[in-house]
Design a protein around this motif. Structure first.
Motif, PDB file in Angstrom:
ATOM      1  N   SER A  85       0.870  -1.328  -0.006  1.00  0.00           N
ATOM      2  CA  SER A  85       0.047  -0.112   0.016  1.00  0.00           C
ATOM      3  C   SER A  85       0.904   1.393  -0.129  1.00  0.00           C
ATOM      4  CB  SER A  85      -1.001  -0.053   1.184  1.00  0.00           C
ATOM      5  OG  SER A  85      -0.285   0.235   2.394  1.00  0.00           O
ATOM      6  N   ALA A  86       1.975   1.189   0.597  1.00  0.00           N
ATOM      7  CA  ALA A  86       2.768   2.312   0.671  1.00  0.00           C
ATOM      8  C   ALA A  86       3.613   2.801  -0.733  1.00  0.00           C
ATOM      9  CB  ALA A  86       4.186   2.039   1.697  1.00  0.00           C
ATOM     10  N   LEU A  87       3.487   1.469  -1.445  1.00  0.00           N
ATOM     11  CA  LEU A  87       4.143   1.742  -2.787  1.00  0.00           C
ATOM     12  C   LEU A  87       3.184   2.241  -4.010  1.00  0.00           C
ATOM     13  CD1 LEU A  87       6.537  -1.339  -2.949  1.00  0.00           C
ATOM     14  CD2 LEU A  87       7.050   0.987  -2.286  1.00  0.00           C
ATOM     15  N   THR A  88       1.884   2.278  -3.347  1.00  0.00           N
ATOM     16  CA  THR A  88       1.151   2.874  -4.333  1.00  0.00           C
ATOM     17  C   THR A  88       1.163   4.377  -4.459  1.00  0.00           C
ATOM     18  OG1 THR A  88      -0.734   3.251  -2.748  1.00  0.00           O
ATOM     19  CG2 THR A  88      -0.598   1.179  -3.771  1.00  0.00           C
ATOM     20  N   TRP A  89       0.793   4.937  -5.619  1.00  0.00           N
ATOM     21  CA  TRP A  89       0.852   6.389  -6.127  1.00  0.00           C
ATOM     22  C   TRP A  89       0.271   7.419  -4.784  1.00  0.00           C
ATOM     23  CZ3 TRP A  89       3.902   9.654  -8.101  1.00  0.00           C
ATOM     24  CH2 TRP A  89       3.523  11.107  -8.276  1.00  0.00           C
ATOM     25  N   LYS A  90      -1.010   6.790  -4.168  1.00  0.00           N
ATOM     26  CA  LYS A  90      -1.421   7.222  -3.102  1.00  0.00           C
ATOM     27  C   LYS A  90      -0.763   7.104  -1.905  1.00  0.00           C
ATOM     28  CE  LYS A  90      -5.954   7.258  -0.519  1.00  0.00           C
ATOM     29  NZ  LYS A  90      -7.285   6.607  -0.134  1.00  0.00           N
ATOM     30  N   GLY A  91      -0.283   5.996  -1.646  1.00  0.00           N
ATOM     31  CA  GLY A  91       0.421   5.745  -0.564  1.00  0.00           C
ATOM     32  C   GLY A  91       1.987   6.528  -0.408  1.00  0.00           C
ATOM     33  N   PHE A  92       2.528   6.457  -1.707  1.00  0.00           N
ATOM     34  CA  PHE A  92       3.912   7.187  -1.632  1.00  0.00           C
ATOM     35  C   PHE A  92       3.773   8.813  -1.527  1.00  0.00           C
ATOM     36  CE2 PHE A  92       7.313   9.037  -4.359  1.00  0.00           C
ATOM     37  CZ  PHE A  92       8.327   8.544  -3.462  1.00  0.00           C
ATOM     38  N   THR A  93       2.857   9.233  -2.118  1.00  0.00           N
ATOM     39  CA  THR A  93       2.589  10.588  -2.130  1.00  0.00           C
ATOM     40  C   THR A  93       2.264  11.070  -0.756  1.00  0.00           C
ATOM     41  OG1 THR A  93       0.493  10.490  -3.048  1.00  0.00           O
ATOM     42  CG2 THR A  93       2.196  10.919  -4.696  1.00  0.00           C
ATOM     43  N   SER A  94       1.260  10.325  -0.088  1.00  0.00           N
ATOM     44  CA  SER A  94       0.760  10.570   1.340  1.00  0.00           C
ATOM     45  C   SER A  94       2.020  10.515   2.421  1.00  0.00           C
ATOM     46  CB  SER A  94      -0.303   9.712   1.456  1.00  0.00           C
ATOM     47  OG  SER A  94      -1.338  10.027   0.668  1.00  0.00           O
ATOM     48  N   LEU A  95       2.845   9.531   1.948  1.00  0.00           N
ATOM     49  CA  LEU A  95       3.973   9.357   2.923  1.00  0.00           C
ATOM     50  C   LEU A  95       4.881  10.422   2.962  1.00  0.00           C
ATOM     51  CD1 LEU A  95       5.520   7.514   4.779  1.00  0.00           C
ATOM     52  CD2 LEU A  95       6.655   6.508   2.762  1.00  0.00           C
ATOM     53  N   LEU A  96       5.116  11.341   1.803  1.00  0.00           N
ATOM     54  CA  LEU A  96       6.107  12.200   1.546  1.00  0.00           C
ATOM     55  C   LEU A  96       5.672  13.496   2.261  1.00  0.00           C
ATOM     56  CD1 LEU A  96       7.113  11.812  -2.166  1.00  0.00           C
ATOM     57  CD2 LEU A  96       8.462  11.177   0.037  1.00  0.00           C
ATOM     58  N   THR A  97       4.344  13.319   2.610  1.00  0.00           N
ATOM     59  CA  THR A  97       3.581  14.765   3.230  1.00  0.00           C
ATOM     60  C   THR A  97       3.457  14.779   4.811  1.00  0.00           C
ATOM     61  OG1 THR A  97       1.490  14.012   2.919  1.00  0.00           O
ATOM     62  CG2 THR A  97       2.401  15.060   1.033  1.00  0.00           C
ATOM     63  N   THR A  98       4.181  13.484   5.222  1.00  0.00           N
ATOM     64  CA  THR A  98       3.878  13.282   6.694  1.00  0.00           C
ATOM     65  C   THR A  98       5.046  13.929   7.433  1.00  0.00           C
ATOM     66  OG1 THR A  98       4.846  11.169   6.553  1.00  0.00           O
ATOM     67  CG2 THR A  98       2.446  11.299   6.491  1.00  0.00           C
ATOM     68  N   GLY A  99       6.163  13.145   7.671  1.00  0.00           N
ATOM     69  CA  GLY A  99       7.511  13.799   8.262  1.00  0.00           C
ATOM     70  C   GLY A  99       8.120  12.692   8.582  1.00  0.00           C
ATOM     71  N   TRP A 100       9.520  13.042   8.883  1.00  0.00           N
ATOM     72  CA  TRP A 100      10.605  11.859   9.024  1.00  0.00           C
ATOM     73  C   TRP A 100      10.305  10.686  10.117  1.00  0.00           C
ATOM     74  CZ3 TRP A 100      14.209   9.527   6.992  1.00  0.00           C
ATOM     75  CH2 TRP A 100      15.183   8.944   7.751  1.00  0.00           C
ATOM     76  N   LYS A 101       9.585  10.852  10.890  1.00  0.00           N
ATOM     77  CA  LYS A 101       8.946   9.690  11.888  1.00  0.00           C
ATOM     78  C   LYS A 101       8.396   8.802  11.194  1.00  0.00           C
ATOM     79  CE  LYS A 101       8.967  12.019  16.530  1.00  0.00           C
ATOM     80  NZ  LYS A 101       9.280  13.461  16.077  1.00  0.00           N
ATOM     81  N   THR A 102       7.391   9.113  10.235  1.00  0.00           N
ATOM     82  CA  THR A 102       6.833   8.169   9.683  1.00  0.00           C
ATOM     83  C   THR A 102       7.711   7.458   8.332  1.00  0.00           C
ATOM     84  OG1 THR A 102       4.719   9.605  10.100  1.00  0.00           O
ATOM     85  CG2 THR A 102       4.712   8.013   8.435  1.00  0.00           C
ATOM     86  N   ILE A 103       8.233   8.276   7.763  1.00  0.00           N
ATOM     87  CA  ILE A 103       8.902   7.881   6.589  1.00  0.00           C
ATOM     88  C   ILE A 103      10.123   6.796   7.187  1.00  0.00           C
ATOM     89  CG2 ILE A 103      11.080   8.401   5.091  1.00  0.00           C
ATOM     90  CD1 ILE A 103       9.295  11.108   4.647  1.00  0.00           C
ATOM     91  N   ARG A 104      10.674   7.005   8.429  1.00  0.00           N
ATOM     92  CA  ARG A 104      11.677   6.136   9.067  1.00  0.00           C
ATOM     93  C   ARG A 104      11.043   4.776   9.293  1.00  0.00           C
ATOM     94  NH1 ARG A 104      15.089   7.431  14.473  1.00  0.00           N
ATOM     95  NH2 ARG A 104      12.776   7.464  15.294  1.00  0.00           N
ATOM     96  N   GLY A 105       9.736   4.820   9.829  1.00  0.00           N
ATOM     97  CA  GLY A 105       8.974   3.632   9.987  1.00  0.00           C
ATOM     98  C   GLY A 105       8.657   2.926   8.936  1.00  0.00           C
ATOM     99  N   ALA A 106       8.353   3.485   7.793  1.00  0.00           N
ATOM    100  CA  ALA A 106       8.239   2.780   6.506  1.00  0.00           C
ATOM    101  C   ALA A 106       9.447   2.313   6.165  1.00  0.00           C
ATOM    102  CB  ALA A 106       7.725   3.646   5.570  1.00  0.00           C
ATOM    103  N   MET A 107      10.563   2.541   6.254  1.00  0.00           N
ATOM    104  CA  MET A 107      11.811   2.149   5.530  1.00  0.00           C
ATOM    105  C   MET A 107      12.232   0.808   6.490  1.00  0.00           C
ATOM    106  SD  MET A 107      13.907   5.721   4.949  1.00  0.00           S
ATOM    107  CE  MET A 107      15.522   4.981   5.086  1.00  0.00           C
ATOM    108  N   VAL A 108      11.570   0.467   7.534  1.00  0.00           N
ATOM    109  CA  VAL A 108      12.304  -0.564   8.398  1.00  0.00           C
ATOM    110  C   VAL A 108      10.954  -1.544   8.411  1.00  0.00           C
ATOM    111  CG1 VAL A 108      13.548   0.872   9.964  1.00  0.00           C
ATOM    112  CG2 VAL A 108      11.145   0.171  10.763  1.00  0.00           C
ATOM    113  N   MET A 109      10.061  -1.459   7.613  1.00  0.00           N
ATOM    114  CA  MET A 109       8.936  -2.239   7.733  1.00  0.00           C
ATOM    115  C   MET A 109       9.458  -3.821   7.052  1.00  0.00           C
ATOM    116  SD  MET A 109       5.347  -0.339   6.483  1.00  0.00           S
ATOM    117  CE  MET A 109       5.968   0.331   5.087  1.00  0.00           C
ATOM    118  N   PRO A 110      10.351  -3.706   6.219  1.00  0.00           N
ATOM    119  CA  PRO A 110      10.869  -5.044   5.670  1.00  0.00           C
ATOM    120  C   PRO A 110      11.474  -5.834   7.046  1.00  0.00           C
ATOM    121  CG  PRO A 110      11.436  -3.758   4.002  1.00  0.00           C
ATOM    122  CD  PRO A 110      10.628  -2.773   5.270  1.00  0.00           C
TER     123      PRO A 110
END
Length: 352
Positions: free
Chosen positions: A303-328
């Motif tokens: 879901s994060a790799l969809t256009w909606k998910g990716f663009t929404s993620l970029l508008t959140t902040g570093w804490k959320t982006i860092r969390g997304a990066m360690v999901m694997p």
């Protein structure tokens, strides 16, 4: 000290009914009754040798603020893509992986947890819970679901002011303002009198607690006599009898996850069981639902790799982006057998 074995429920080898049963632990008769003055144990990545003989754990500096900030920042994104339930789903191996299936699986997680704990069905109104606390409530998905299911009064607590405000707005929009209230409060110092709630519910908040003994003690304190306590949480695997700690590579993996999600040290399912026993809680049961949640993290990544998910993620902040990066890393932890998605249920002794 050797840890008690945790039942591993495999869909390929055991029925779903067996998975629901889990492992049952009778309450020890020699342990003193629950007391708020009991000394609290340090919970670490090592087994707790004695839950009554160690000093209280303290929260790392900035932990509460980090947790609140993470959820202030990320909750809107999650709701926009996944809806109002901020937890894993419960799946059968044959289920498809559409977004609708994932959302149904999140509801099923709630129902499976209630069934595992033996909470009476909604068609048994005399015995259903009338008062519920949702500890670590997110934006109140479970709070509203349980309030509607049982016609109960439900109070949710979260460290995030954004979550509390949004959850109360959703309750109002759904006509539940008289039944559901969310507030900012610390799960380790709950602002409720003793014995207030028939059902004490914690869906994936225990992993954020720096003092697991204090956490369970507070859940027990606010539970009414005879009340049910349900904890669904992330644990690390039980240690083998010959082990005194997790392996270095396991500790390293968990540390990377902790740093991203503002998690203190993890504990094992057996640690939770030992804490519950030491508090004289009854009907203690636990099960490993790791296989039942296996489709969840791949779906979140997708879901994060969809256009909606990716663009929404970029508008959140570093804490959320860092969390997304360690999901694997969560997927890696599950596949290694290191991370265990665990349910622990128990009951507070009835009034004498």
């Amino acid at each position: 000290m050797a840890h008690a074995a945790l039942l591993h429920c495999s869909q390929s080898s055991r029925s779903l009914a067996a998975c629901r049963r889990g492992s049952h632990y009778p309450a020890p008769s020699h342990v003193p009754r629950h007391s708020r003055r009991r000394r609290r144990a340090v919970v670490s990545l090592r087994p707790m040798a004695s839950s009554t003989a160690q000093a209280p754990a303290t929260a790392p500096p900035g932990l509460k603020e980090g947790i609140a900030g993470l959820y202030d920042e990320s909750s809107g994104l999650w709701e926009n893509i996944w809806g109002d339930h901020m937890h894993h789903g419960f799946y059968d191996s044959s289920e498809a992986a559409s977004m609708a299936d994932h959302r149904r699986a999140q509801i099923r997680m709630i129902e499976e947890a209630l069934a595992f704990a033996g909470v009476p069905a909604s068609d048994d109104p005399e015995n259903t819970p009338k008062t519920i606390v949702d500890v670590g409530c997110g934006i109140g998905g479970s709070s509203r679901y349980l309030a509607k299911k049982y016609g109960a009064q439900c109070t949710g607590i979260t460290l995030s002011p954004v979550q509390a405000e949004r959850g109360n707005a959703l309750a109002g929009a759904q006509g539940l303002s008289d039944q559901v209230t969310l507030q900012v409060a610390d799960a380790l110092e709950q602002p409720f009198p003793d014995g207030q709630f028939d059902l004490v519910w914690s869906m994936e908040s225990g992993e954020h607690m720096p003092d697991k003994r204090k956490f369970v003690s507070e859940l027990a304190r606010v539970a009414a006599p005879g009340g049910t306590i349900i904890i669904v949480t992330w644990c690390h695997r039980n240690l083998d009898p010959s082990e005194t700690s997790l392996k270095p590579d396991e500790l390293s993996l968990l540390k990377r996850i902790c740093d991203a999600y503002y998690l203190p040290d993890w504990c094992s399912p057996s640690d939770y069981v030992n804490i519950a026993k030491s508090l004289s809680l009854e009907d203690i049961k636990t099960a490993d639902w790791s296989e039942n949640v296996a489709p969840f993290w791949p779906a979140v990544i997708k879901s994060a790799l969809t256009w909606k998910g990716f663009t929404s993620l970029l508008t959140t902040g570093w804490k959320t982006i860092r969390g997304a990066m360690v999901m694997p890393l969560m997927i890696q932890g599950y596949k290694k057998g290191l991370i265990k998605f665990t349910i622990i249920t128990c009951r507070k002794p009835g009034a004498a």
